[in-house]
Design a protein around this motif. Structure first.
Motif, PDB file in Angstrom:
ATOM      1  N   GLN A   1     -27.469 -47.754   2.451  1.00 24.60           N
ATOM      2  CA  GLN A   1     -26.136 -48.197   2.866  1.00 24.60           C
ATOM      3  C   GLN A   1     -25.568 -47.197   3.865  1.00 24.60           C
ATOM      4  O   GLN A   1     -25.514 -46.008   3.609  1.00 24.60           O
ATOM      5  CB  GLN A   1     -25.221 -48.298   1.654  1.00 24.60           C
ATOM      6  CG  GLN A   1     -23.834 -48.798   1.977  1.00 24.60           C
ATOM      7  CD  GLN A   1     -22.964 -48.916   0.733  1.00 24.60           C
ATOM      8  OE1 GLN A   1     -23.425 -48.675  -0.389  1.00 24.60           O
ATOM      9  NE2 GLN A   1     -21.716 -49.270   0.939  1.00 24.60           N
ATOM     10  N   VAL A   2     -25.141 -47.722   5.000  1.00 26.65           N
ATOM     11  CA  VAL A   2     -24.604 -46.861   6.043  1.00 26.65           C
ATOM     12  C   VAL A   2     -23.171 -46.452   5.693  1.00 26.65           C
ATOM     13  O   VAL A   2     -22.350 -47.278   5.290  1.00 26.65           O
ATOM     14  CB  VAL A   2     -24.614 -47.581   7.396  1.00 26.65           C
ATOM     15  CG1 VAL A   2     -23.947 -46.720   8.462  1.00 26.65           C
ATOM     16  CG2 VAL A   2     -26.046 -47.932   7.806  1.00 26.65           C
ATOM     17  N   SER A  21     -14.044 -34.828  12.559  1.00 33.88           N
ATOM     18  CA  SER A  21     -15.473 -34.879  12.277  1.00 33.88           C
ATOM     19  C   SER A  21     -15.798 -36.244  11.681  1.00 33.88           C
ATOM     20  O   SER A  21     -14.955 -36.868  11.032  1.00 33.88           O
ATOM     21  CB  SER A  21     -15.873 -33.799  11.278  1.00 33.88           C
ATOM     22  OG  SER A  21     -15.607 -32.506  11.770  1.00 33.88           O
ATOM     23  N   CYS A  22     -17.017 -36.676  11.890  1.00 37.43           N
ATOM     24  CA  CYS A  22     -17.496 -37.933  11.310  1.00 37.43           C
ATOM     25  C   CYS A  22     -18.922 -37.691  10.829  1.00 37.43           C
ATOM     26  O   CYS A  22     -19.820 -37.501  11.657  1.00 37.43           O
ATOM     27  CB  CYS A  22     -17.433 -39.045  12.329  1.00 37.43           C
ATOM     28  SG  CYS A  22     -18.221 -40.586  11.803  1.00 37.43           S
ATOM     29  N   ALA A  23     -19.098 -37.702   9.532  1.00 37.89           N
ATOM     30  CA  ALA A  23     -20.406 -37.487   8.930  1.00 37.89           C
ATOM     31  C   ALA A  23     -21.063 -38.830   8.636  1.00 37.89           C
ATOM     32  O   ALA A  23     -20.459 -39.688   7.977  1.00 37.89           O
ATOM     33  CB  ALA A  23     -20.264 -36.669   7.654  1.00 37.89           C
ATOM     34  N   ALA A  24     -22.283 -38.995   9.116  1.00 41.39           N
ATOM     35  CA  ALA A  24     -22.999 -40.261   8.961  1.00 41.39           C
ATOM     36  C   ALA A  24     -24.122 -40.126   7.945  1.00 41.39           C
ATOM     37  O   ALA A  24     -24.768 -39.074   7.842  1.00 41.39           O
ATOM     38  CB  ALA A  24     -23.568 -40.698  10.300  1.00 41.39           C
ATOM     39  N   SER A  25     -24.364 -41.192   7.213  1.00 42.37           N
ATOM     40  CA  SER A  25     -25.487 -41.248   6.286  1.00 42.37           C
ATOM     41  C   SER A  25     -25.990 -42.684   6.216  1.00 42.37           C
ATOM     42  O   SER A  25     -25.271 -43.631   6.558  1.00 42.37           O
ATOM     43  CB  SER A  25     -25.076 -40.754   4.895  1.00 42.37           C
ATOM     44  OG  SER A  25     -24.040 -41.563   4.358  1.00 42.37           O
ATOM     45  N   GLY A  26     -27.249 -42.829   5.805  1.00 42.76           N
ATOM     46  CA  GLY A  26     -27.820 -44.166   5.655  1.00 42.76           C
ATOM     47  C   GLY A  26     -28.344 -44.783   6.929  1.00 42.76           C
ATOM     48  O   GLY A  26     -28.697 -45.966   6.943  1.00 42.76           O
TER      49      GLY A  26
END
Length: 122
Positions: A1-2, A21-26
């Motif tokens: 899941q993004v 800041s923008c932390a992304a995962s998935g």
């Protein structure tokens, strides 16, 4: 899941600075163009800045050019927006977004964060 999670918003006086800041995962972060948009009350969502996959190319809205800087750290899956010389008209909810190609249109971005509020007092 993004997931895209913004942070760093807040209240600042005119002329001050904030770093979002923008932390992304998935997702495979370095395969995505990243963008920042903002949405102020009674206005449409507007493009702020975008950065290509490697971080070597950046593009800005005329209203923020020379004051804001977008950057990314692919090792940390994070995109940043350094905002200097802030003005009351910069007050908005700021969103980061991930897309597959450079675009100034929010319609071309696939994934969005929940937004972070930036308020600039005069």
């Amino acid at each position: 899941q993004v997931q895209l999670v913004e942070s760093g918003g807040g209240l600042v006086q005119a002329g001050g600075s904030l770093r979002l800041s923008c932390a992304a995962s998935g997702l495979t972060f370095n395969l995505y163009v990243m963008g920042w948009f903002r949405h102020a009350p009674v206005k449409e969502r507007e493009f702020v800045a975008t950065i290509n996959r490697s971080g070597g190319m950046t593009y800005y809205a005329d209203s923020v050019k020379g004051r804001f800087t977008i950057s990314r750290d692919n090792a940390k899956n994070t995109v940043y927006l350094q905002m200097n010389s802030l003005k009351p008209e910069d007050t908005a909810v700021y969103y980061c977004a991930a897309g597959r190609s450079k675009s100034y249109s929010s319609n071309d971005y696939n994934y969005w964060g929940q937004g972070t509020q930036v308020t600039v007092s005069s």
